[in-house]
Scaffold this motif. Structure first.
Motif, PDB file in Angstrom:
ATOM      1  N   ALA A   1      81.140 -71.257  69.069  1.00  0.00           N
ATOM      2  CA  ALA A   1      79.907 -71.346  68.288  1.00  0.00           C
ATOM      3  C   ALA A   1      80.307 -71.435  66.829  1.00  0.00           C
ATOM      4  CB  ALA A   1      79.030 -70.122  68.543  1.00  0.00           C
ATOM      5  N   GLY A   2      79.747 -72.389  66.134  1.00  0.00           N
ATOM      6  CA  GLY A   2      80.150 -72.552  64.749  1.00  0.00           C
ATOM      7  C   GLY A   2      79.160 -73.365  63.964  1.00  0.00           C
ATOM      8  N   GLY A   3      79.622 -73.867  62.848  1.00  0.00           N
ATOM      9  CA  GLY A   3      78.766 -74.650  61.974  1.00  0.00           C
ATOM     10  C   GLY A   3      77.724 -73.792  61.312  1.00  0.00           C
ATOM     11  N   PRO A   4      76.870 -74.421  60.553  1.00  0.00           N
ATOM     12  CA  PRO A   4      75.860 -73.649  59.820  1.00  0.00           C
ATOM     13  C   PRO A   4      74.861 -72.936  60.719  1.00  0.00           C
ATOM     14  CG  PRO A   4      75.505 -76.021  59.545  1.00  0.00           C
ATOM     15  CD  PRO A   4      76.800 -75.848  60.274  1.00  0.00           C
ATOM     16  N   VAL A   5      74.622 -73.448  61.933  1.00  0.00           N
ATOM     17  CA  VAL A   5      73.637 -72.832  62.813  1.00  0.00           C
ATOM     18  C   VAL A   5      74.280 -71.803  63.730  1.00  0.00           C
ATOM     19  CG1 VAL A   5      71.868 -73.299  64.559  1.00  0.00           C
ATOM     20  CG2 VAL A   5      72.234 -74.935  62.712  1.00  0.00           C
ATOM     21  N   GLY A   6      75.545 -71.999  64.063  1.00  0.00           N
ATOM     22  CA  GLY A   6      76.237 -71.060  64.939  1.00  0.00           C
ATOM     23  C   GLY A   6      76.101 -71.403  66.411  1.00  0.00           C
ATOM     24  N   TRP A   7      76.213 -72.691  66.746  1.00  0.00           N
ATOM     25  CA  TRP A   7      76.132 -73.100  68.142  1.00  0.00           C
ATOM     26  C   TRP A   7      77.267 -74.040  68.505  1.00  0.00           C
ATOM     27  CZ3 TRP A   7      70.695 -75.456  67.112  1.00  0.00           C
ATOM     28  CH2 TRP A   7      70.803 -76.610  66.348  1.00  0.00           C
ATOM     29  N   VAL A   8      77.416 -74.297  69.798  1.00  0.00           N
ATOM     30  CA  VAL A   8      78.443 -75.215  70.292  1.00  0.00           C
ATOM     31  C   VAL A   8      78.049 -76.646  69.962  1.00  0.00           C
ATOM     32  CG1 VAL A   8      79.600 -76.068  72.378  1.00  0.00           C
ATOM     33  CG2 VAL A   8      79.079 -73.642  72.148  1.00  0.00           C
ATOM     34  N   ALA A   9      76.835 -76.996  70.249  1.00  0.00           N
ATOM     35  CA  ALA A   9      76.258 -78.310  69.948  1.00  0.00           C
ATOM     36  C   ALA A   9      74.747 -78.144  69.954  1.00  0.00           C
ATOM     37  CB  ALA A   9      76.684 -79.342  70.990  1.00  0.00           C
ATOM     38  N   ASP A  10      74.065 -79.074  69.345  1.00  0.00           N
ATOM     39  CA  ASP A  10      72.610 -79.033  69.296  1.00  0.00           C
ATOM     40  C   ASP A  10      72.070 -79.410  70.683  1.00  0.00           C
ATOM     41  OD1 ASP A  10      69.876 -79.634  68.933  1.00  0.00           O
ATOM     42  OD2 ASP A  10      70.222 -80.233  66.857  1.00  0.00           O
ATOM     43  N   LEU A  11      71.428 -78.471  71.355  1.00  0.00           N
ATOM     44  CA  LEU A  11      70.884 -78.723  72.691  1.00  0.00           C
ATOM     45  C   LEU A  11      69.835 -79.828  72.685  1.00  0.00           C
ATOM     46  CD1 LEU A  11      70.713 -75.100  74.079  1.00  0.00           C
ATOM     47  CD2 LEU A  11      71.906 -77.009  75.158  1.00  0.00           C
ATOM     48  N   ALA A  12      69.099 -79.969  71.602  1.00  0.00           N
ATOM     49  CA  ALA A  12      68.097 -81.037  71.525  1.00  0.00           C
ATOM     50  C   ALA A  12      68.781 -82.403  71.515  1.00  0.00           C
ATOM     51  CB  ALA A  12      67.215 -80.858  70.299  1.00  0.00           C
ATOM     52  N   ASP A  13      69.894 -82.515  70.798  1.00  0.00           N
ATOM     53  CA  ASP A  13      70.645 -83.772  70.786  1.00  0.00           C
ATOM     54  C   ASP A  13      71.242 -84.067  72.157  1.00  0.00           C
ATOM     55  OD1 ASP A  13      70.095 -84.126  68.090  1.00  0.00           O
ATOM     56  OD2 ASP A  13      72.077 -83.456  67.419  1.00  0.00           O
ATOM     57  N   LEU A  14      71.837 -83.057  72.776  1.00  0.00           N
ATOM     58  CA  LEU A  14      72.414 -83.237  74.108  1.00  0.00           C
ATOM     59  C   LEU A  14      71.338 -83.652  75.101  1.00  0.00           C
ATOM     60  CD1 LEU A  14      74.853 -83.127  76.009  1.00  0.00           C
ATOM     61  CD2 LEU A  14      74.436 -80.657  76.254  1.00  0.00           C
ATOM     62  N   ASP A  15      70.179 -83.023  75.011  1.00  0.00           N
ATOM     63  CA  ASP A  15      69.063 -83.360  75.884  1.00  0.00           C
ATOM     64  C   ASP A  15      68.651 -84.819  75.692  1.00  0.00           C
ATOM     65  OD1 ASP A  15      66.875 -82.563  77.747  1.00  0.00           O
ATOM     66  OD2 ASP A  15      65.609 -82.959  75.997  1.00  0.00           O
ATOM     67  N   ALA A  16      68.488 -85.241  74.446  1.00  0.00           N
ATOM     68  CA  ALA A  16      68.056 -86.616  74.159  1.00  0.00           C
ATOM     69  C   ALA A  16      69.088 -87.629  74.638  1.00  0.00           C
ATOM     70  CB  ALA A  16      67.802 -86.774  72.664  1.00  0.00           C
ATOM     71  N   ASP A  17      70.361 -87.356  74.400  1.00  0.00           N
ATOM     72  CA  ASP A  17      71.416 -88.285  74.799  1.00  0.00           C
ATOM     73  C   ASP A  17      71.549 -88.367  76.318  1.00  0.00           C
ATOM     74  OD1 ASP A  17      71.940 -88.869  72.138  1.00  0.00           O
ATOM     75  OD2 ASP A  17      73.561 -87.390  71.989  1.00  0.00           O
ATOM     76  N   LEU A  18      71.429 -87.238  76.993  1.00  0.00           N
ATOM     77  CA  LEU A  18      71.526 -87.233  78.449  1.00  0.00           C
ATOM     78  C   LEU A  18      70.323 -87.949  79.060  1.00  0.00           C
ATOM     79  CD1 LEU A  18      73.129 -86.336  80.920  1.00  0.00           C
ATOM     80  CD2 LEU A  18      71.880 -84.176  80.837  1.00  0.00           C
ATOM     81  N   ARG A  19      69.138 -87.691  78.534  1.00  0.00           N
ATOM     82  CA  ARG A  19      67.938 -88.366  79.040  1.00  0.00           C
ATOM     83  C   ARG A  19      67.996 -89.877  78.787  1.00  0.00           C
ATOM     84  NH1 ARG A  19      63.596 -85.053  80.465  1.00  0.00           N
ATOM     85  NH2 ARG A  19      63.971 -82.859  79.991  1.00  0.00           N
TER      86      ARG A  19
END
Length: 124
Positions: free
Chosen positions: A47-65
């Protein structure tokens, strides 16, 4: 303190038809037929970056969909790279679409829930 490694997962569904030309002549998978599929993509990392996560789940969701949408209500055999549309090939196809954007991509699972079948590609 030890750095923790997390794995996040998103899922999408799609419906598609396919057939396989190989195998015994009497197998039903040689005929054109369809399935409801579920695909899951997992990204592993700290977990890192300014938000403290592995990756943005919303982005992963959009890309997977979006990737699943390319296959939805189509004939898998007509999709480049899926001429032989096994679960294994589908896992690789999704991995190829997501790996460039998600370097921590760790796992792709494609399943046919109504048949109780699944395949998992483990990466990295």
């Amino acid at each position: 303190m030890t750095q923790r490694t997390f794995e996040i997962t998103k899922a999408a569904t799609f419906d598609a038809a396919h057939y396989l030309t190989e195998g015994p002549e009497d197998r039903p998978y040689r005929r054109l037929h369809g399935h409801s599929f579920r695909v899951e993509a997992s990204v592993r990392g700290a977990a890192g970056g300014p938000v403290g996560w592995v990756a943005d789940l919303a982005d992963l969701d959009a890309d997977l969909r979006a990737a699943a949408g390319e296959l939805d209500h189509g004939l898998l055999n007509d999709t480049p790279g899926l001429e032989r549309p096994t679960l294994e090939t589908l896992c690789g196809w999704f991995a190829d679409r997501l790996a460039g954007r998600y370097p921590g991509l760790s796992r792709i699972t494609v399943s046919r829930p109504t048949l109780g079948e699944s395949c998992t590609l483990t990466l990295g």
